[in-house]
Design a protein around this motif. Structure first.
Motif, PDB file in Angstrom:
ATOM      1  N   VAL A 106      -4.269  -7.868  -3.827  1.00  0.00           N
ATOM      2  CA  VAL A 106      -5.293  -7.991  -3.581  1.00  0.00           C
ATOM      3  C   VAL A 106      -6.293  -8.563  -2.468  1.00  0.00           C
ATOM      4  CG1 VAL A 106      -7.347  -9.002  -4.974  1.00  0.00           C
ATOM      5  CG2 VAL A 106      -5.957  -8.942  -6.382  1.00  0.00           C
ATOM      6  N   GLN A 107      -7.054  -6.866  -1.536  1.00  0.00           N
ATOM      7  CA  GLN A 107      -7.327  -7.135  -0.359  1.00  0.00           C
ATOM      8  C   GLN A 107      -8.587  -6.766  -0.829  1.00  0.00           C
ATOM      9  OE1 GLN A 107      -3.927  -5.417  -0.642  1.00  0.00           O
ATOM     10  NE2 GLN A 107      -5.293  -3.603  -1.605  1.00  0.00           N
ATOM     11  N   GLU A 108      -9.343  -6.961   0.488  1.00  0.00           N
ATOM     12  CA  GLU A 108     -10.888  -7.107   0.603  1.00  0.00           C
ATOM     13  C   GLU A 108     -10.822  -5.759   1.730  1.00  0.00           C
ATOM     14  OE1 GLU A 108     -15.225  -9.231   2.684  1.00  0.00           O
ATOM     15  OE2 GLU A 108     -12.654 -10.622   1.785  1.00  0.00           O
ATOM     16  N   PRO A 109     -12.309  -5.437   2.196  1.00  0.00           N
ATOM     17  CA  PRO A 109     -12.062  -3.837   2.878  1.00  0.00           C
ATOM     18  C   PRO A 109     -12.934  -4.590   4.101  1.00  0.00           C
ATOM     19  CG  PRO A 109     -13.244  -3.079   1.177  1.00  0.00           C
ATOM     20  CD  PRO A 109     -12.754  -4.504   0.783  1.00  0.00           C
ATOM     21  N   ASP A 110     -12.318  -4.016   4.992  1.00  0.00           N
ATOM     22  CA  ASP A 110     -13.816  -4.333   6.703  1.00  0.00           C
ATOM     23  C   ASP A 110     -14.779  -3.206   5.963  1.00  0.00           C
ATOM     24  OD1 ASP A 110     -13.196  -1.574   6.359  1.00  0.00           O
ATOM     25  OD2 ASP A 110     -12.377  -2.547   9.328  1.00  0.00           O
ATOM     26  N   GLU A 111     -16.118  -3.682   6.859  1.00  0.00           N
ATOM     27  CA  GLU A 111     -17.496  -3.140   6.858  1.00  0.00           C
ATOM     28  C   GLU A 111     -17.234  -1.551   7.096  1.00  0.00           C
ATOM     29  OE1 GLU A 111     -16.001  -5.182   9.866  1.00  0.00           O
ATOM     30  OE2 GLU A 111     -16.625  -7.319   8.818  1.00  0.00           O
ATOM     31  N   GLN A 112     -16.182  -1.593   7.490  1.00  0.00           N
ATOM     32  CA  GLN A 112     -15.926   0.219   7.707  1.00  0.00           C
ATOM     33  C   GLN A 112     -15.375   0.846   6.618  1.00  0.00           C
ATOM     34  OE1 GLN A 112     -15.009  -1.408  10.411  1.00  0.00           O
ATOM     35  NE2 GLN A 112     -16.849  -0.873  11.094  1.00  0.00           N
ATOM     36  N   GLY A 113     -14.892  -0.139   5.552  1.00  0.00           N
ATOM     37  CA  GLY A 113     -14.321   0.733   4.415  1.00  0.00           C
ATOM     38  C   GLY A 113     -12.801   0.101   3.656  1.00  0.00           C
ATOM     39  N   MET A 114     -12.363   0.267   5.323  1.00  0.00           N
ATOM     40  CA  MET A 114     -10.504  -0.119   5.431  1.00  0.00           C
ATOM     41  C   MET A 114     -10.303  -1.363   4.808  1.00  0.00           C
ATOM     42  SD  MET A 114      -8.164   0.480   8.824  1.00  0.00           S
ATOM     43  CE  MET A 114      -8.105  -1.193   9.257  1.00  0.00           C
ATOM     44  N   ASP A 115      -9.274  -0.885   4.080  1.00  0.00           N
ATOM     45  CA  ASP A 115      -8.484  -2.144   3.630  1.00  0.00           C
ATOM     46  C   ASP A 115      -7.425  -2.237   3.679  1.00  0.00           C
ATOM     47  OD1 ASP A 115      -7.182  -1.309   0.609  1.00  0.00           O
ATOM     48  OD2 ASP A 115      -8.578   0.294   1.777  1.00  0.00           O
ATOM     49  N   VAL A 116      -6.453  -1.639   4.595  1.00  0.00           N
ATOM     50  CA  VAL A 116      -5.217  -0.661   5.578  1.00  0.00           C
ATOM     51  C   VAL A 116      -4.707  -0.363   6.558  1.00  0.00           C
ATOM     52  CG1 VAL A 116      -4.006   0.014   3.349  1.00  0.00           C
ATOM     53  CG2 VAL A 116      -1.988  -1.420   4.122  1.00  0.00           C
ATOM     54  N   LEU A 117      -4.261  -0.581   7.147  1.00  0.00           N
ATOM     55  CA  LEU A 117      -3.472   0.737   7.970  1.00  0.00           C
ATOM     56  C   LEU A 117      -2.247   0.356   7.479  1.00  0.00           C
ATOM     57  CD1 LEU A 117      -4.594   1.909  10.828  1.00  0.00           C
ATOM     58  CD2 LEU A 117      -3.569  -0.498  12.644  1.00  0.00           C
ATOM     59  N   TRP A 118      -1.893   1.424   7.511  1.00  0.00           N
ATOM     60  CA  TRP A 118      -0.185   1.423   7.534  1.00  0.00           C
ATOM     61  C   TRP A 118       0.482   2.090   8.788  1.00  0.00           C
ATOM     62  CZ3 TRP A 118       2.561   0.740   3.071  1.00  0.00           C
ATOM     63  CH2 TRP A 118       1.301   0.910   1.829  1.00  0.00           C
ATOM     64  N   MET A 119       1.506   1.920   9.038  1.00  0.00           N
ATOM     65  CA  MET A 119       2.846   1.805   9.968  1.00  0.00           C
ATOM     66  C   MET A 119       3.656   3.116   9.330  1.00  0.00           C
ATOM     67  SD  MET A 119       1.240  -1.616  11.944  1.00  0.00           S
ATOM     68  CE  MET A 119      -0.201  -2.431  11.872  1.00  0.00           C
ATOM     69  N   GLU A 120       4.879   3.015  10.937  1.00  0.00           N
ATOM     70  CA  GLU A 120       6.241   3.489  10.556  1.00  0.00           C
ATOM     71  C   GLU A 120       6.845   2.931   9.612  1.00  0.00           C
ATOM     72  OE1 GLU A 120       7.106  -0.131  12.711  1.00  0.00           O
ATOM     73  OE2 GLU A 120       5.605   1.066  12.472  1.00  0.00           O
ATOM     74  N   HIS A 121       7.977   3.774   8.520  1.00  0.00           N
ATOM     75  CA  HIS A 121       8.689   2.521   7.351  1.00  0.00           C
ATOM     76  C   HIS A 121       9.549   1.624   8.461  1.00  0.00           C
ATOM     77  CE1 HIS A 121       7.902   5.409   4.521  1.00  0.00           C
ATOM     78  NE2 HIS A 121       7.464   6.079   5.059  1.00  0.00           N
ATOM     79  N   VAL A 122       9.910   0.747   7.566  1.00  0.00           N
ATOM     80  CA  VAL A 122      10.984  -0.191   7.653  1.00  0.00           C
ATOM     81  C   VAL A 122      12.682   0.569   8.229  1.00  0.00           C
ATOM     82  CG1 VAL A 122      11.873  -2.081   7.181  1.00  0.00           C
ATOM     83  CG2 VAL A 122       9.651  -1.509   6.489  1.00  0.00           C
ATOM     84  N   GLY A 123      12.953   0.180   9.847  1.00  0.00           N
ATOM     85  CA  GLY A 123      14.358   0.628   9.837  1.00  0.00           C
ATOM     86  C   GLY A 123      15.031   0.348   9.312  1.00  0.00           C
TER      87      GLY A 123
END
Length: 123
Positions: A106-123
């Protein structure tokens, strides 16, 4: 009030850019102020590193979950346990190597509608 019927939603495979291993996602509710998703992980499957602008709550519905903050130790949580991840904490979570795991995210989006920022895979 809106009733969101199960038959109107479908399972979708978690994208390879976001997950390692086999993961299935089921939207529970997605409205402007909150998003809740039931996520099913096969043994050893996990997310890539990511963060949420307003934090994230995880509730383990079944199995054994591993969760780690960048630079921290892997933590193990089990069915019935909940985890609060603070806003902008870089982390990953997934199933233990030998067990499946299902959690509610469960998460809340920010003012621009983004709720997650994906990054690199775990090494």
């Amino acid at each position: 009030m809106r009733i969101l019927r199960e038959e109107n939603r479908s399972s979708k495979r978690g994208p390879e850019a976001w997950f390692s291993g086999v993961v299935w996602m089921d939207d529970v509710v997605s409205v402007p102020l909150m998003k809740a998703t039931r996520v099913s992980f096969e043994p050893g499957a996990r997310t890539a590193w990511h963060m949420h602008p307003h934090g994230q709550a995880l509730h383990v519905l079944s199995g054994v979950c591993q969760v780690q903050l960048r630079g921290g130790e892997v933590q193990v949580v089990s069915s019935g346990d909940s985890v609060w991840i603070e806003p902008n904490e870089v982390h990953w979570h997934g199933a233990s190597p030998e067990r499946t795991m299902v959690h509610l995210a469960v998460q809340e989006p920010d003012e621009q509608g983004m709720d997650v920022l994906w990054m690199e895979h775990v090494g």
